[in-house]
Write an enzyme that holds these catalytic residues in place. Structure first.
Site, short mmCIF file in Angstrom:
data_model
loop_
_atom_site.label_atom_id
_atom_site.label_comp_id
_atom_site.label_asym_id
_atom_site.label_seq_id
_atom_site.Cartn_x
_atom_site.Cartn_y
_atom_site.Cartn_z
N LYS A 124 40.51 35.83 46.19
CA LYS A 124 41.28 35.86 45.07
C LYS A 124 40.54 35.38 43.73
O LYS A 124 39.67 34.90 43.86
CB LYS A 124 42.48 34.83 44.91
CG LYS A 124 43.72 35.14 43.97
CD LYS A 124 44.53 36.25 45.11
CE LYS A 124 45.56 36.76 44.05
NZ LYS A 124 46.61 37.73 44.85
N ASP A 164 46.75 41.62 39.94
CA ASP A 164 47.68 40.37 40.08
C ASP A 164 48.27 40.40 38.73
O ASP A 164 48.36 41.11 38.22
CB ASP A 164 47.03 39.38 40.70
CG ASP A 164 47.87 38.24 41.68
OD1 ASP A 164 48.34 38.46 42.58
OD2 ASP A 164 48.32 37.44 40.74
O1 2IT Z 1 48.62 39.24 46.28
C1 2IT Z 1 48.34 40.31 46.44
O2 2IT Z 1 48.22 40.77 47.51
C2 2IT Z 1 47.79 41.12 45.42
N1 2IT Z 1 47.78 40.94 44.18
C3 2IT Z 1 47.08 42.63 45.79
C4 2IT Z 1 45.72 42.43 46.26
C5 2IT Z 1 44.94 43.58 46.57
O3 2IT Z 1 43.76 43.26 46.70
O4 2IT Z 1 45.53 44.59 46.15
#
Ligand code: 2IT
Length: 446
Positions: A124, A164
């Site tokens: 993240k 996100d």
């Molecule tokens: O919380 C999540 O799963 C996302 N923000 C998507 C992450 C992604 O790599 O598509």
């Protein structure tokens, strides 16, 4: 493993990182029983290794605003776990972003990605940059400055960021443009959530919300219920809320509430195409208020300073932010007859709210299972990029259906209690954990 001992140690090492500690505690409490019948996990200190990120990049992001003033924000990328594949997870731009928030999200992502059936590790990233009220040019300059620092630590086979909260197609575009310029690499697989003309996947914008509703459909079918005719309250009005509202409406439910930081819109007639389209307009306006929805559609009413959970509904879908539904909100929903709650946001419910739902015996499922369709479709975008092809919307949607069905089945397998109640929190945590733990075990002490 003794959960209390491990938690005490983490609290000492990371004081005040409340979201992170909350997410870890939930997982450890769920897996304790299973873990303790696997002495090989204990011997390899799997939990002690799994709760700490592999590494954290912290960087300064300096950019110039429209008035010519210099602004400095903090940027982060947390590469949490690579046991089952390259790091994968979104980037969050929000004024409250800090290491605790991103560590909780990276930790959750690791288990979520394991549930998707695809080979993706957990990560993240984000910044305390506040997109509210910023111009398009400011957003672009910030995204470029952010990528200037990040580009060297990501790549299609190492770490693949996506969107996100506060990061959508526009921001991914600006970041991708700068990535190419700096890296002199033209591999589209370095980011997901891209535009349709430059490597994006059909259905990715809808996938988090659509996948969530597919999961809810399975949950309801298992309980002998149907979504047709049910009333649904949704928090938020961004990309995820839009996808959920669109699919819920298509499946015959009535979406009677959406909300923002300013209050809730009560929408007794439900959604239609015009209203759903307007949600996207509201999101793109960057003002972060939902009130204009009720000005545009007179059959809806804006109630200031109230949450979506104050509206009587059958199904509650938190779609905005962590801990947005607390114990008091859960009590209000239960008193109003809500019989299903599913987290579409990550960790949308507080532990008190989850306990209230589970004690009442209503259907409840956690974000890492319910919202996994988003990252799963990112995984499908990576596959298409690697193969240099693009699948039709129907093909992607069919794969998304299969993935959500598999996640539901895994939750049922690991979460069904002796009394027949399905504890989806436990099921999702154990299923995700077993996969990551087994991979770590087989790869030795690294
Ligand atoms: O919380 C999540 O799963 C996302 N923000 C998507 C992450 C992604 O790599 O598509």
């Amino acid at each position: 493993m003794k959960v209390q001992t491990i938690m005490a140690d983490l609290e000492r090492k990371h004081p005040g990182e409340n979201e992170y500690l909350q997410a870890v505690r939930e997982v450890l409490e769920s897996i304790e029983e299973v873990y303790n019948i696997h002495p090989e996990f204990e011997k390899a200190k799997i939990v002690e290794r799994m709760v700490e990120p592999d590494r954290i990049f912290t960087f300064r992001v300096t950019w110039v605003d429209d008035r010519g003033e210099i602004q400095t924000n903090l940027g982060y990328r947390i590469q949490f776990n690579s046991a089952i594949g390259p790091y994968k997870g979104g980037i969050r731009f929000h004024k409250a972003v800090n290491p605790s928030m991103l560590k909780f999200l990276g930790f959750e992502q690791t288990f979520k990605n394991a549930l998707t059936t695809l080979p993706m590790g957990g990560a993240k990233g984000g910044s305390d940059f506040d997109p509210v009220g910023k111009s398009d040019a400011e957003i672009m300059r910030f995204c470029q400055a952010f990528m200037w620092e990040l580009w060297n630590n990501i790549g299609p086979d190492t770490d693949v960021p996506a969107g996100d909260v506060g990061v959508g197609g526009r921001e991914i575009g600006y970041m991708y443009g700068m990535y190419k310029k700096l890296a002199r690499e033209y591999n589209t697989g370095v980011l997901t959530g891209k535009g349709m003309t430059w490597g994006g996947s059909l259905i990715r914008p809808e996938a988090t919300g659509f996948g969530a509703l597919y999961f809810v459909e399975h949950m309801l079918a298992k309980a002998g219920k149907s979504i047709k005719g049910a009333t649904v309250a949704i928090s938020g009005f961004g990309n995820v809320a839009w996808g959920a509202a669109t699919k819920a409406t298509e499946l015959g439910a009535k979406v009677i509430a959406i909300s923002g930081p300013d209050g809730v819109v009560y929408n007794p007639e439900g959604m239609n195409k015009e209203k759903l389209d307007y949600m996207l307009v509201l999101r793109a306006s960057n003002q972060n208020v939902v009130a204009p929805f009720a000005e545009k559609f007179p059959d809806a009413t804006f109630i200031p300073a109230k949450k979506a959970w104050s509206i009587k509904c059958d199904i509650a879908l938190p779609c905005a932010f962590q801990n947005e539904l607390n114990g008091d909100d859960a009590a209000e929903l239960l008193a109003n007859g809500t019989w299903c709650a599913a987290e579409v946001s990550n960790m949308g419910c507080t532990p008190e709210a989850i306990a209230a739902f589970q004690n009442a015996g209503i259907l409840f499922a956690p974000g890492k299972a319910v919202n996994a369709g988003g990252v799963a479709t990112s995984g499908l975008e990576m596959t298409q990029n690697a193969m240099h092809i693009s699948w039709s919307a129907a093909e992607v949607d069919q794969k998304l259906h299969y993935i959500m069905e598999s996640i539901h089945a895994a939750c049922v397998k690991y979460g069904t209690q002796e009394d027949g109640y399905i504890n989806y929190v436990k099921g999702a945590n154990i299923a995700g954990f077993m996969k990551v733990a087994q991979a770590m075990l087989e790869q030795g002490i690294v």
